[in-house]
Scaffold this active site. Sequence first.
Site, PDB file in Angstrom:
ATOM      1  N   GLN A  71       7.715  -5.312   9.666  1.00 45.20           N
ATOM      2  CA  GLN A  71       7.864  -4.850   8.287  1.00 45.20           C
ATOM      3  C   GLN A  71       6.516  -4.785   7.561  1.00 45.20           C
ATOM      4  OE1 GLN A  71      10.333  -3.605   6.519  1.00 45.20           O
ATOM      5  NE2 GLN A  71      11.816  -3.700   8.193  1.00 45.20           N
ATOM      6  N   SER A  72       5.460  -4.585   8.301  1.00 47.37           N
ATOM      7  CA  SER A  72       4.112  -4.596   7.731  1.00 47.37           C
ATOM      8  C   SER A  72       3.927  -3.570   6.612  1.00 47.37           C
ATOM      9  CB  SER A  72       3.092  -4.316   8.841  1.00 47.37           C
ATOM     10  OG  SER A  72       1.817  -4.056   8.296  1.00 47.37           O
ATOM     11  N   ASN A  73       3.502  -4.052   5.439  1.00 48.72           N
ATOM     12  CA  ASN A  73       3.152  -3.159   4.341  1.00 48.72           C
ATOM     13  C   ASN A  73       1.914  -2.339   4.699  1.00 48.72           C
ATOM     14  OD1 ASN A  73       5.169  -4.215   2.502  1.00 48.72           O
ATOM     15  ND2 ASN A  73       3.872  -6.010   2.303  1.00 48.72           N
ATOM     16  N   ALA A  75       0.881  -1.398   7.710  1.00 47.85           N
ATOM     17  CA  ALA A  75       1.201  -0.354   8.677  1.00 47.85           C
ATOM     18  C   ALA A  75       1.854   0.831   7.984  1.00 47.85           C
ATOM     19  CB  ALA A  75       2.116  -0.912   9.767  1.00 47.85           C
TER      20      ALA A  75
END
Length: 318
Positions: A71-73, A75
């Site tokens: 859930q990387s912001n 990325a």
Amino acid sequence: MIKPLALSHCPTPLHRLERLSEVLGVEIWIKRDDLTGSIVTGGNKIRKLQYIMADALAQGADTVLTTGGPQSNHAKATAAVAVQVGLKPVLVLAGRDPGRRQANLFFNELLGAEVRFSGARTAEEMEAALEEAYQSLVQEGHRPYLIPIGGSNGLGALGYVDAYQELGDHDFDWIVVTAGSGGTFAGLFLANERAGRYETTRILGISPWLPVPDIADRIKRCLYECEPAWKAKELLLDDAYIGPGYGKLTAEAQEAITTLARLEAIILDHVYTGKAMAALIDYIKKGKISPNEKVLFWHTGGAPGLLAIQDRFFGSKE
């Protein structure tokens, strides 16, 4: 010197949190970097990527790749900015494919990013998987540009050297910000030092991920890349609010997220800003921040990630 791309809506709002200040008995302000732009909900990563993506274009890249959690912001922001400037985004995400596309994973797919799950569990494994993907893209004939975890390097930190200038004549005793991969903290710390406020404005970094020695090393690398002659000074970092692990909701973070939502209608996330706000509240309750001090909370964004746990937010924790 790389000239940053003009992709953000800056300066972002800076204002006092009237109701939270009244409840906690301390003057608290907020810097709204969750509102940096319309590029899939903005956030602090946009400021970093304005420099990094400008460098990628200058080097003739046709592809950019980076890494982060599922859930990387960062990325998601990388994918969005890459699309906007005409580059192919490749995301080498940690862990296993969860199957369901929700929150930031949904945005990644909507943007057309190529998403690969590496199975990595540690920062070292994530970086190794990213390098492997980089080499495979080179062998396929692409011109890839590698962006580190969180966009945190010397170039990325420059985005927050710039951001600090938006504080203008405001004086704060404390600036509280998340310290995940280190670039945001590094930029603010360096700008604060250059402004001659090292002794009067304390930059407090709350780690949601790494123990203090590890995050300090990452921050120092960013600082030396920004300013090779930088002389090491004490970094004020705290890893006491990580809880059971990265991305795992804590009771304190849940309370902080709910408090800010119900007092100020501002949404935090459970990975970064919720834990940083929990730390700020705890520092005030324990007297580490006194009632006569003025505090700035730097909101780095990330609220869409909260939708990945919405079914579990009330009544249960991860």
